[in-house]
Each structure stands twice: as structure tokens, then as C-alpha cells.
Design an enzyme around this catalytic site. Structure first.
Site, PDB file in Angstrom:
ATOM      1  N   ASP A 117     -16.279 -16.269   7.022  1.00 47.26           N
ATOM      2  CA  ASP A 117     -16.968 -15.267   6.197  1.00 47.26           C
ATOM      3  C   ASP A 117     -18.368 -15.737   5.827  1.00 47.26           C
ATOM      4  O   ASP A 117     -19.344 -14.979   5.952  1.00 47.26           O
ATOM      5  CB  ASP A 117     -16.136 -14.994   4.943  1.00 47.26           C
ATOM      6  CG  ASP A 117     -16.743 -13.904   4.083  1.00 47.26           C
ATOM      7  OD1 ASP A 117     -17.245 -12.903   4.648  1.00 47.26           O
ATOM      8  OD2 ASP A 117     -16.723 -14.035   2.842  1.00 47.26           O
TER       9      ASP A 117
ATOM     10  N   LYS B 165     -13.360  -5.197  -2.884  1.00 47.30           N
ATOM     11  CA  LYS B 165     -14.678  -4.616  -3.168  1.00 47.30           C
ATOM     12  C   LYS B 165     -14.597  -3.115  -3.439  1.00 47.30           C
ATOM     13  O   LYS B 165     -15.548  -2.531  -3.960  1.00 47.30           O
ATOM     14  CB  LYS B 165     -15.627  -4.883  -2.001  1.00 47.30           C
ATOM     15  CG  LYS B 165     -16.116  -6.321  -1.923  1.00 47.30           C
ATOM     16  CD  LYS B 165     -17.115  -6.506  -0.785  1.00 47.30           C
ATOM     17  CE  LYS B 165     -17.630  -7.934  -0.735  1.00 47.30           C
ATOM     18  NZ  LYS B 165     -18.597  -8.123   0.379  1.00 47.30           N
TER      19      LYS B 165
ATOM     20  N   HIS C  49     -10.228  -9.186   4.125  1.00 47.64           N
ATOM     21  CA  HIS C  49     -10.574 -10.195   3.114  1.00 47.64           C
ATOM     22  C   HIS C  49     -11.350  -9.629   1.937  1.00 47.64           C
ATOM     23  O   HIS C  49     -11.260 -10.139   0.824  1.00 47.64           O
ATOM     24  CB  HIS C  49     -11.351 -11.349   3.757  1.00 47.64           C
ATOM     25  CG  HIS C  49     -12.715 -10.983   4.271  1.00 47.64           C
ATOM     26  ND1 HIS C  49     -12.908 -10.311   5.453  1.00 47.64           N
ATOM     27  CD2 HIS C  49     -13.956 -11.194   3.756  1.00 47.64           C
ATOM     28  CE1 HIS C  49     -14.191 -10.128   5.656  1.00 47.64           C
ATOM     29  NE2 HIS C  49     -14.863 -10.654   4.638  1.00 47.64           N
TER      30      HIS C  49
ATOM     31  N   HIS D  21     -12.854 -17.463  -1.303  1.00 42.68           N
ATOM     32  CA  HIS D  21     -14.027 -17.950  -2.039  1.00 42.68           C
ATOM     33  C   HIS D  21     -13.736 -19.241  -2.802  1.00 42.68           C
ATOM     34  O   HIS D  21     -14.582 -19.706  -3.571  1.00 42.68           O
ATOM     35  CB  HIS D  21     -14.534 -16.882  -3.018  1.00 42.68           C
ATOM     36  CG  HIS D  21     -15.274 -15.757  -2.338  1.00 42.68           C
ATOM     37  ND1 HIS D  21     -16.473 -15.927  -1.687  1.00 42.68           N
ATOM     38  CD2 HIS D  21     -14.961 -14.444  -2.197  1.00 42.68           C
ATOM     39  CE1 HIS D  21     -16.874 -14.766  -1.177  1.00 42.68           C
ATOM     40  NE2 HIS D  21     -15.974 -13.846  -1.472  1.00 42.68           N
TER      41      HIS D  21
END
Length: 522
Positions: A461, A381, A377, A433
Site C-alpha cells: 500500500d 474510507k 484494505h 497501518h
């Protein structure tokens, strides 16, 4: 009543004697006699008293009315043959019972032999055609020899049909496993399906296995055995790695087959040996009173060879899936390490996702694949600068905007590979998100416009992030995290999924305990 003189005399005369009852504890074929005349029951039991088929005698059950027959048949779904009178409470009571068997009970296996003293009430052709009756006998012409012949035929048909049904179930299990490679127990289910097929093909009745026939499929691990599937007295040890739970005689027989690396046939048992390409050895052991014929041996050996090939393919597939899973965890944990987040965050999120997906009702395979995809997920990053990713304080507006790009970047990295796992991961990376009320990012999706996968991972999460130490915060107390999930139901989170997650609190806590961090909150 007339005297019972022999096989060729009519059974149903007014002067037939009443037999005595015998006691035999051996497993028997259940035979249901349905007739409103007690002497019919007595004479029938006398005629079939010594009947034996496939090593089993008869268990005679009695019903003296259509109502009583229905009760018996509801209680005993294993009845093999029904001897059914036509005229009882009504002129067509027996025909109504036949319809009850086929339609209401949906029992297509039991063989129905209609016996009538009034053939005009139920013409043979119409009855057999319209009521799914398997045989039709007029009482005035029914001798002991004809009755025994009819019962033999019925038992043989019942046995064959039951074997076909069990074979179908075994095949169905094998076919289901072939599409369920993500199931951790697929090898065991495969072995169970094969065992059910083989015992059906050899006419080894599953119920009789408890007392007379036992079977297991085992794989050797050093001096121990992993029992992949078992029936009869071995059913309770299925899935176990056993050394001393097997009877010494059984253990010696299995070791003999392994030592000889060959099939071993004896009067009351056999072992079938097969070796996998990677050196693993598997053994099939069946014992009982059923004799093994030459055609049976050919069938067993063919089965063993083909099962060995299929089992190896299944094992390799499962190992490949495990390797893929390990690789995904390694990559995703490497990304998390770069952001200095807790080492087990990825594994906990994956477990929470599988738990919630299963509670929601997703199929086992989809839930397991989703948990693996959820490990990726935060792939995006990898593109976030260290100065932003690992900043100990609160991000300013520019840094927050950069940080939020990880969702769309992750989706671009994972998208376009035409692989179901990566397609799932791309959806999760892009949407985990997003908020139920539309206040999330990157697309501001709302409600069910957010994919189910994204909505599931969002809860997993956030729960784990709040309950773990980060470079910019301390871990929250776990009860406070659950309160947050409850408070954000219908706002940040899908309310139905939030409720399901809260209901799973004991399981969630077990996952936290299994995958602790080197540093964690309470």
C-alpha cells in the site's frame, strides 16, 4: 560348453553357444542381466531374443559385477526386470544389490529374479522373505522355457505396478486440484491428472507415449481447440489454443468425433466426446498401437461421463471465484474513486501483495486469496467525510484522527461473516497501518504482533501510494520510493519482507507497467 538344444534343455552348461547381436530401434522393456560369467549373458540373450510382451520386445543390459549393476541401476531407473546372480565379488553380492535397489534407490517397481548356481549360499525362503526378491531360480534347473516364463511374469507385474503408481499420481493431481479452486490453471491440472489416470488404466506406458502413443484432452473454441492436457507429441502444446499445429489427420479425427457427437473407435485411435451443460464440448483423443478392447471402451465411456461432470463442476467453481474477484474489485475501486485516488491503485496493491506473499513462501492458493482480500484494505474510507477524505492539503490533528478511524471501521465492516476471504480482509483493513517499531495505528502493534497479512499489505500500500498522485501530493519518482522502503526496513516495515520486496523490483515494475494510471509519476 554344451550345445543349446531347445526350450527344455538346461540353459547354463559349459558348452552353450554365444549368440549374435540384433539391432531393433523399437522401444523395449529394459532387462538387466547381472552375472560375472560372460556366457550366462550370452545364453540369456539368446533365450529371450524373440520375447515380446504388450507389443514391446526386450532391451538387454549387462552388468558383470555388483558395482557395475549399481551404476547401471542409478543411470536407468526404468529397468523393468533384473536377472540377478548371487555370488560375484562376494558370496552375497547379489543380495547386497537387491538391498541397494529396494533401500537406497527406493525402487519398489523393478522385479528381481534371483539366479544362483549355489542354492546353499542363499536359501530360497529366506531370500524371498528378507530381501524382497520376486522370484528365485537355480541355474542347474533353469530351462529356456522356465526363464521366459519368469521374465513374462516379471514384466506383467512391473507393468501392473507401474500403472497403479501412475494411476495414484493422476488421482493425487485430481484431489489436489479439488482443493485448489483459486489456481488459474486448476482446470488444466485436472485434465492432466485425468489423462494420466486413463492412460495408466489402459496400460499405455507414459514413456512409450513419446514414440508410440499420444493423447490429448481438448476443448473446442469455435474452429480452434484449447488443449487442456497432452502427453507424448502433444505435451508441448498443452495450454495452447491451436488451429494449425495439430496434424491434419488428427484434426480431422477430432472434428469427426465432434461432428458425430459420439465416441469414435478405430484400430489405432479413439476419440471420446462429452458435452458440458453450458454447451461447451470436450474431446479426449488417444492414438497408438495398443488395441482397444470392449472392456476398455466401457472404461473410457464411464470415464468420459464422470470427467464431464467433474470438469463442469470445476469450471463453475472457477467462474464463481472469478465473479467474486470481479465483484471485490468493483466495490473496492468504487471506494477508491470516492477518495479520488487513482483507478488502478487497488489492482496494483493486490498484485504486489500476491507477489510478496509468494516470495515469502505462502502457498499459491493462500497468496491468491490474500491478494483479493488486500483489495478491501481501505473499505473503512466509506465512513470518512468527503471534506476530510479529499482535502488537498495537510490534515490538522482532528482531521488526522478522523482519517485514522478508517482502519478500525473497515475491520468492523468486514468482520463477523465467517468467510475466510473476509476474515483475511478484516485483518488487513485493521493492521495495514501498523508499524514494525510500534509507531503505527490503530493499536500500536509491534513486530510479529502485527499479523503477516497486515505486514505484507503495508509495504504494498505504501509503495503504491508514494508512487501515485494524490489530492494532497505529487507522485514520487519510483527510485525514491524503493529507497524509502529500504530506509524504513526495521522501522515502519518488517525487515525480511522489505528485503523480499526490494529483490522483486523487476516484477514490481512490470506490475506498474501493466496497470498504469491516467496520471502517474515517473
Amino acid at each position: 560348453m554344451a550345445e543349446y538344444a531347445g526350450d527344455d534343455e538346461p540353459l547354463f552348461d559349459d558348452d552353450a553357444p554365444v549368440p549374435g547381436a540384433g539391432v531393433d530401434d523399437e522401444p523395449r522393456w529394459p532387462l538387466l542381466i547381472v552375472d560375472d560369467e560372460p556366457e550366462v549373458h550370452a545364453v540369456t540373450k539368446l533365450a529371450v531374443a524373440d520375447l515380446e510382451f504388450a507389443g514391446r520386445r526386450l532391451e538387454c543390459l549387462s552388468a558383470y559385477s555388483g558395482r557395475e549393476a549399481r551404476e547401471r541401476l542409478r543411470e536407468r531407473r526404468d529397468v523393468a526386470v533384473v536377472l540377478l546372480d548371487v555370488v560375484m565379488e562376494t558370496d552375497h553380492e547379489g543380495l547386497d544389490v537387491a538391498q541397494f535397489i529396494r533401500r537406497e534407490l527406493d525402487n519398489q517397481l523393478v522385479r528381481i529374479i534371483l539366479r544362483t548356481g549355489n542354492p546353499g549360499q542363499a536359501p530360497a525362503l529366506r531370500v524371498i522373505r528378507d530381501y524382497d526378491i520376486n522370484d528365485y531360480k537355480e541355474k542347474s534347473e533353469l530351462t529356456a522355457e522356465k526363464l521366459i516364463s519368469a521374465v513374462y511374469t516379471g514384466l506383467r507385474s512391473y507393468r501392473d505396478l507401474a500403472a497403479l503408481e501412475r494411476n495414484r499420481r493422476g488421482l493425487q493431481t485430481v484431489l489436489e486440484v479439488s482443493g485448489g479452486i483459486f489456481s488459474e490453471r486448476s482446470m488444466e491440472r485436472f485434465a492432466a491428472g485425468v489423462l494420466e489416470q486413463l492412460t495408466a488404466l489402459l496400460y499405455l506406458d507414459r514413456d512409450a507415449l513419446v514414440l508410440r502413443t499420444s493423447a490429448l484432452a481438448a476443448q473446442r473454441q469455435g474452429q480452434a481447440f484449447q488443449v487442456l492436457a497432452g502427453t507424448g507429441r502433444f505435451e508441448s502444446i498443452t495450454g495452447q489454443i491451436t488451429t494449425d499445429t495439430l496434424h491434419p489427420t488428427v484434426r480431422d479425427r477430432i472434428h469427426a468425433g465432434l461432428d458425430q457427437r459420439a465416441n469414435v473407435y478405430a484400430e489405432d485411435y479413439f476419440t471420446a466426446y462429452f458435452r458440458m451443460p453450458d454447451g461447451a464440448e470436450q474431446i479426449l483423443y488417444i492414438s497408438g498401437t495398443h488395441p482397444i478392447t470392449a472392456p476398455d471402451r466401457d472404461l473410457i465411456e464411464l470415464f468420459a461421463r464422470n470427467v464431464g461432470i467433474a470438469g463442469e463442476n470445476l469450471r463453475l467453481t472457477r467462474e464463481l471465484e472469478r465473479s467474486q474477484r470481479d465483484l471485490v474489485f468493483i466495490l473496492s475501486e468504487a471506494i477508491e474513486k470516492r477518495s479520488r485516488e487513482t483507478g488502478n491503485h487497488v489492482r496494483r496493491v493486490a498484485e504486489y501483495v500476491q507477489l510478496l506473499a509468494t516470495a515469502y513462501g505462502l502457498p499459491e492458493q493462500e497468496a491468491m486469496m490474500l491478494s483479493l482480500a488486500a483489495s478491501l484494505h481501505d473499505t473503512g474510507k466509506i465512513a470518512i467525510p468527503d471534506s476530510v477524505l479529499n482535502k488537498p492539503g495537510i490534515h490538522d490533528d482532528q482531521e488526522r484522527a478522523v482519517m485514522r478511524t478508517h482502519a478500525s471501521v473497515g475491520a468492523r465492516i468486514l468482520d463477523g461473516y465467517d468467510q475466510p476471504l473476509l476474515d483475511m480482509a478484516a485483518i488487513i483493513a485493521s493492521q495495514h497501518h501498523e508499524h514494525w517499531d510500534g509507531s503505527g495505528y490503530p493499536a500500536g502493534l509491534m513486530g510479529h504482533d502485527i499479523h503477516l497479512y497486515g505486514r505484507i499489505c503495508a509495504i504494498a500500500d505504501v509503495f503504491d501510494a508514494l508512487g501515485s498522485d494524490r489530492c494532497y501530493k505529487q507522485a514520487w519518482e519510483v527510485d525514491k520510493v524503493f529507497d524509502y522502503i529500504r530506509d524504513q526496513s526495521g522501522k515502519q516495515f518488517d525487515p525480511h519482507l522489505a528485503e523480499l520486496f526490494l529483490d522483486q523490483k523487476p516484477n514490481v515494475m512490470n506490475i506498474r507497467a501493466r496497470y498504469p494510471d491516467d496520471f502517474s509519476g515517473s
